[in-house]
Design an enzyme around this catalytic site. Sequence first.
Site, PDB file in Angstrom:
ATOM      1  N   THR A   1       0.844  -1.193   0.000  1.00 38.95           N
ATOM      2  CA  THR A   1       0.000   0.000   0.000  1.00 38.95           C
ATOM      3  C   THR A   1       0.886   1.252   0.000  1.00 38.95           C
ATOM      4  O   THR A   1       2.097   1.173   0.121  1.00 38.95           O
ATOM      5  CB  THR A   1      -0.927   0.026   1.225  1.00 38.95           C
TER       6      THR A   1
ATOM      7  N   ALA B   1      -5.105  -4.450  -4.004  1.00 41.10           N
ATOM      8  CA  ALA B   1      -6.074  -4.201  -2.942  1.00 41.10           C
ATOM      9  C   ALA B   1      -5.354  -3.558  -1.771  1.00 41.10           C
ATOM     10  O   ALA B   1      -4.171  -3.834  -1.525  1.00 41.10           O
ATOM     11  CB  ALA B   1      -6.752  -5.495  -2.498  1.00 41.10           C
TER      12      ALA B   1
ATOM     13  N   HIS C   1      -2.126   0.176  13.965  1.00 46.61           N
ATOM     14  CA  HIS C   1      -1.227  -0.822  13.399  1.00 46.61           C
ATOM     15  C   HIS C   1       0.076  -0.878  14.183  1.00 46.61           C
ATOM     16  O   HIS C   1       0.386   0.028  14.963  1.00 46.61           O
ATOM     17  CB  HIS C   1      -0.903  -0.498  11.933  1.00 46.61           C
TER      18      HIS C   1
ATOM     19  N   LYS D   1       4.929  -0.452  10.569  1.00 43.89           N
ATOM     20  CA  LYS D   1       4.201  -0.179   9.327  1.00 43.89           C
ATOM     21  C   LYS D   1       4.756   1.068   8.656  1.00 43.89           C
ATOM     22  O   LYS D   1       4.983   2.090   9.307  1.00 43.89           O
ATOM     23  CB  LYS D   1       2.706  -0.030   9.602  1.00 43.89           C
TER      24      LYS D   1
END
Length: 261
Positions: A90, A113, A148, A152
């Site tokens: 992402t 996605a 998260h 990340k």
Amino acid sequence: MKLALVGYGKMGRILEARALEKGHSIAAVIDPFVKGTADSGAPVYGSLAEALKGGLGQADGAIEFTRPDTAPENIKFLAEHKIPVTVGTTGWYAKLPEITAAVNAAGASLLWASNFSLGVNLFYLIAAHAASLFDPFAEYDVGGFEVHHNKKADSPSGTAITLAEKVLSRMKRKTKAVYDKLDRPPRADELHFASLRAGSVPGVHSLVFDSQADTIEITHTARNREGLAAGAILAAEWLGSRSGVYTMDDVLADILNRSIN
């Protein structure tokens, strides 16, 4: 299927194990920070160009989980060489129009996605429906937050952005998502979505619909990365020899349509 894994961190290793459990084989692993062979015995290459001379050339598809700064070039390379790619990285979506054009020009295939978990993608459908239900009732405001792990690389998460977009698509009175810290009250048409990075949390995403009378909260909590791996492999299987650019929405729509019919 013979799968190539682009990225061999925690997700890459989980993908490898789940793919083998489903009867697939690993044709190649590409990661510049890993030497030798993968747990499955597949060769590890330092670059896609190097891998193309080896196992990557025999792959039926690739699954890419790397970093936002490397994913776009990885996708372009795989598209150029007609290797279907499923992308779970992402944070690169500002380049999506450019990438889409490149994939289509090459007659290749891409399935991306923000989150491949089946639970999350069903959660998107629930969130969109909830947003449409609450839209006529102005006494209910809506906001969101996500949590998260502290490793990340991007914030807000791609899942949070997609979740906010689902809400905006179904609520006429909300026109803009705000992810940054606010030093003022949010405007009536703004959806405020906050992020927290701490510890080892796999991922929590919540939407809150709130009025003076009550609060309705819907939350997805990931226990581990297994759901991401299972969904990514399902997506790669679904992509197969299709050409074009797809998302997990296309995968779910096809599966749900087949289950109804």
